[in-house]
Design a protein around this motif. Structure first.
Motif, PDB file in Angstrom:
ATOM      1  N   VAL A  63      30.054 -14.823  82.347  1.00 48.15           N
ATOM      2  CA  VAL A  63      31.177 -15.754  82.357  1.00 48.15           C
ATOM      3  C   VAL A  63      32.487 -15.009  82.566  1.00 48.15           C
ATOM      4  O   VAL A  63      32.601 -13.819  82.281  1.00 48.15           O
ATOM      5  N   GLU A  64      33.463 -15.733  83.066  1.00 48.76           N
ATOM      6  CA  GLU A  64      34.798 -15.184  83.221  1.00 48.76           C
ATOM      7  C   GLU A  64      35.687 -15.540  82.031  1.00 48.76           C
ATOM      8  O   GLU A  64      36.714 -14.918  81.807  1.00 48.76           O
ATOM      9  N   CYS A  65      35.260 -16.569  81.279  1.00 52.99           N
ATOM     10  CA  CYS A  65      36.066 -17.002  80.117  1.00 52.99           C
ATOM     11  C   CYS A  65      35.149 -17.317  78.944  1.00 52.99           C
ATOM     12  O   CYS A  65      34.330 -18.238  79.022  1.00 52.99           O
ATOM     13  N   GLY A  66      35.277 -16.555  77.872  1.00 45.45           N
ATOM     14  CA  GLY A  66      34.568 -16.801  76.627  1.00 45.45           C
ATOM     15  C   GLY A  66      35.542 -16.662  75.471  1.00 45.45           C
ATOM     16  O   GLY A  66      36.404 -15.773  75.487  1.00 45.45           O
ATOM     17  N   ILE A  67      35.443 -17.554  74.497  1.00 38.65           N
ATOM     18  CA  ILE A  67      36.463 -17.593  73.436  1.00 38.65           C
ATOM     19  C   ILE A  67      35.810 -17.720  72.066  1.00 38.65           C
ATOM     20  O   ILE A  67      34.895 -18.524  71.867  1.00 38.65           O
ATOM     21  N   LEU A  68      36.307 -16.921  71.110  1.00 40.83           N
ATOM     22  CA  LEU A  68      35.957 -17.068  69.695  1.00 40.83           C
ATOM     23  C   LEU A  68      37.207 -17.546  68.967  1.00 40.83           C
ATOM     24  O   LEU A  68      38.224 -16.850  68.924  1.00 40.83           O
ATOM     25  N   THR A  69      37.155 -18.766  68.412  1.00 39.49           N
ATOM     26  CA  THR A  69      38.285 -19.290  67.650  1.00 39.49           C
ATOM     27  C   THR A  69      37.941 -19.303  66.168  1.00 39.49           C
ATOM     28  O   THR A  69      36.771 -19.390  65.789  1.00 39.49           O
ATOM     29  N   LEU A  70      38.956 -19.232  65.333  1.00 41.77           N
ATOM     30  CA  LEU A  70      38.782 -19.301  63.884  1.00 41.77           C
ATOM     31  C   LEU A  70      39.576 -20.490  63.344  1.00 41.77           C
ATOM     32  O   LEU A  70      40.648 -20.821  63.860  1.00 41.77           O
ATOM     33  N   TYR A  71      39.041 -21.102  62.303  1.00 43.16           N
ATOM     34  CA  TYR A  71      39.677 -22.265  61.693  1.00 43.16           C
ATOM     35  C   TYR A  71      40.255 -21.878  60.338  1.00 43.16           C
ATOM     36  O   TYR A  71      39.538 -21.465  59.439  1.00 43.16           O
ATOM     37  N   HIS A  72      41.575 -22.010  60.223  1.00 43.16           N
ATOM     38  CA  HIS A  72      42.263 -21.700  58.974  1.00 43.16           C
ATOM     39  C   HIS A  72      42.413 -22.991  58.187  1.00 43.16           C
ATOM     40  O   HIS A  72      43.229 -23.855  58.518  1.00 43.16           O
ATOM     41  N   GLN A  73      41.617 -23.138  57.124  1.00 44.99           N
ATOM     42  CA  GLN A  73      41.575 -24.397  56.385  1.00 44.99           C
ATOM     43  C   GLN A  73      42.889 -24.702  55.670  1.00 44.99           C
ATOM     44  O   GLN A  73      43.265 -25.867  55.527  1.00 44.99           O
ATOM     45  N   LYS A  74      43.597 -23.680  55.186  1.00 50.65           N
ATOM     46  CA  LYS A  74      44.835 -23.929  54.442  1.00 50.65           C
ATOM     47  C   LYS A  74      45.919 -24.525  55.334  1.00 50.65           C
ATOM     48  O   LYS A  74      46.664 -25.404  54.924  1.00 50.65           O
ATOM     49  N   THR A  75      46.009 -24.031  56.565  1.00 59.47           N
ATOM     50  CA  THR A  75      47.044 -24.529  57.480  1.00 59.47           C
ATOM     51  C   THR A  75      46.525 -25.615  58.401  1.00 59.47           C
ATOM     52  O   THR A  75      47.311 -26.324  59.035  1.00 59.47           O
TER      53      THR A  75
END
Length: 542
Positions: A63-75
């Protein structure tokens, strides 16, 4: 061609890409997955895990685009932690709220979402980067990262698929990888993002407290001063008489300023008068004014300080120096808010708040008969005691910071810090002259400073003698040499974390000679072994 095909079968090809190129085979993929699992098991290092993940995305998924996102529960925000194919600017744009866009919906529902054609999906926001026309035919796979029924983030790729089997295989593999990295992601959020959030929240609350209880004209946040700020905040809302107590030089006038300018009288005049500055006959005229011809030289009528302070505040500094006759007149002003000018018989009424200050023991003066008891009770309605500088601990460093910046700017010097020995001298000194003495010492040190650091030998001998031990009588040259020697030893011990052997080598002397010097100056070398030792320098906010 047949031989090549047979060779690929031997390596257990995972699948074949439609354009004729073979992506990462199982023989290469499994070791990476094994290494990823081992990395998580051994150290839970998300950075190493992410590095392996990006290799898999590039090699297996192609792939040319792969993303790991994180979820900040407090904000409640979802942000890009790591990516393949995105610039830093594009990563910064990839911030979503829960339920927003495809990524936000995956976090909200905790279910994977597959978008067969990006161009046909209105919920696909594409904030990270602008796509060319040919990329609009790409599919988008977004997988939630879950651990113990808690969503931690997402794992997503963009890729062109014309074969549903391959798409399903990639979804299954992404689900597997998301499960493998969930532990590392969870620990990272706990140790990094949660810590960062609470640090920011603590800083926000501290700033809110400072704004509420800490007047901008006063420096310091030690517990005794926070109590003073609380008292100021409470009394400023009223027009009650205030008596400020404290040693000379602690900043009683600054507290009076804070009370006035945070009070309902803030828009009125603020008149200051030092009761010890003038003789008795002049003090009476200054405070109450006089009529024309009241005494020799009274060529015209003159208003006194009480009249000038009408509808505002008058600050009577060193009120303990007033004579008994003037104390009687002051008592009437406190009781009735009226007085007469010298030589006049007309009662003048004023609407004022009185703030008095003294460094004397007024109850003792009352016992001796030098201060009126009834006046003391009238003044002592709301006493505020200002702590001496030696009671304020770390405030000394904050005050040094302020005064160094002030006098460095005035003298056009670039001074970046105060050395450790100099700080120790400042922290251990008794400060009989309080803040006024500290300010004078720092202004002198700034002038004497010949580089970007204020050293111990830039401070007065009185501070050096309070820290250094040795002969009781030293010449100016001997005292200077000892101060320099002490400074070098402290800096060497700091650099070597309290290791005497290494410090001696650093100073070019034997361990025995250094030990004798340490004993002479009564230096506790063990304190430099403590990683929590923080009196290293004073970083200035230049």
């Amino acid at each position: 061609m047949i031989a090549a095909k047979a060779k690929m079968n031997d390596r257990e090809v995972f699948h074949e890409h439609l354009n004729g190129q073979y992506s990462m085979c199982r023989a290469e993929l499994l070791p990476m997955l094994f290494e990823m699992g081992k990395t998580i098991t051994n150290c839970d290092n998300l950075q190493k895990t992410t590095s392996l993940l990006l290799k898999i995305m590039k090699g297996h998924f192609n792939v040319e685009c792969g993303i790991l996102t994180l979820y900040h529960q407090k904000t409640g925000t979802i942000f890009v932690h790591e990516s393949l194919g995105l610039t830093e600017e594009e990563k910064a744009r990839g911030v979503y709220n829960i339920g927003e866009g495809i990524t936000g919906k995956v976090v909200e529902t905790e279910q994977p979402i597959i978008v067969p054609k990006i161009r046909e999906e209105p919920n696909f926001l594409g904030r990270t980067h602008c796509r060319e026309n040919e990329e609009l035919d790409y599919s988008f796979i977004c997988i939630p990262i879950l651990r113990e029924k808690k969503v931690l983030g997402t794992l997503s790729i963009e890729k062109e698929y014309t074969n549903n089997t391959l798409l399903q295989q990639d979804v299954e593999l992404l689900l597997f990888i998301a499960t493998v990295i969930a532990q590392a992601v969870d620990l990272y959020l706990l140790e990094t993002e949660e810590k960062d959030y609470w640090e920011k929240e603590n800083q926000r609350l501290q700033e809110a407290l400072k704004k509420k209880f800490h007047p901008s004209n006063i420096i310091g946040n030690s517990p005794p001063m926070r109590e003073v700020y609380s008292m100021i905040e409470k009394i400023a809302k009223t027009k009650m008489t205030v008596l400020i107590l404290g040693e000379s030089g602690v900043g009683k006038e600054l507290v009076a300023n804070a009370i006035h300018y945070n009070s309902i009288c803030a828009n009125g005049p603020f008149v200051k008068f030092n009761c010890a500055a003038l003789p008795e006959n002049i003090v009476e005229s200054e405070l109450f004014g006089h009529e024309k011809g009241a005494f020799t030289g009274a060529d015209s009528q003159r208003k006194g300080r009480f009249e000038e302070a009408n509808d505002g505040t008058i600050f009577l500094d060193e009120v303990g120096e007033l004579t008994l006759s003037i104390q009687a007149k002051l008592l009437r002003v406190l009781q009735e808010k009226t007085f007469e000018r010298i030589g006049g018989n007309k009662a003048i009424k004023v609407n004022i708040r009185i703030i008095a200050a003294t460094n004397q023991d007024l109850p003792m003066m009352v016992k001796k008969g030098t201060f009126r008891q009834d006046l003391f009770y009238r003044l002592n309605v709301f006493p505020i005691r200002i702590p001496s500088l030696k009671e304020r601990g770390s405030d000394i460093i904050s005050l040094c910071d302020h005064f160094v910046l002030k006098y460095a700017n005035e003298n056009q010097k670039q001074i970046k810090r105060i050395s450790t020995p100099a700080l120790q001298m400042l922290m251990t000194y008794s400060w009989p002259g309080n803040i006024r003495e500290l300010e004078n010492i720092i202004s002198r040190a700034v002038i004497l400073c010949e580089d970007e650091v204020i050293h111990g030998y830039d401070l007065p001998p009185s501070l050096q003698d309070a820290t250094l031990s040795g002969t009781t009588e030293r010449t100016g040259l001997e005292s200077k040499i000892e101060a320099v020697e002490y400074e070098f030893i402290i800096e060497a011990l700091k650099r070597t974390n309290g290791n005497i052997t290494n410090a001696a080598e650093d100073l070019g002397m034997s361990r025995r000679m250094l030990g004798l010097r340490i004993q002479k100056y009564n230096i506790n070398y063990k304190q430099f072994r403590n990683k929590q030792f923080r009196i290293n320098s004073l970083p200035l906010n230049l």
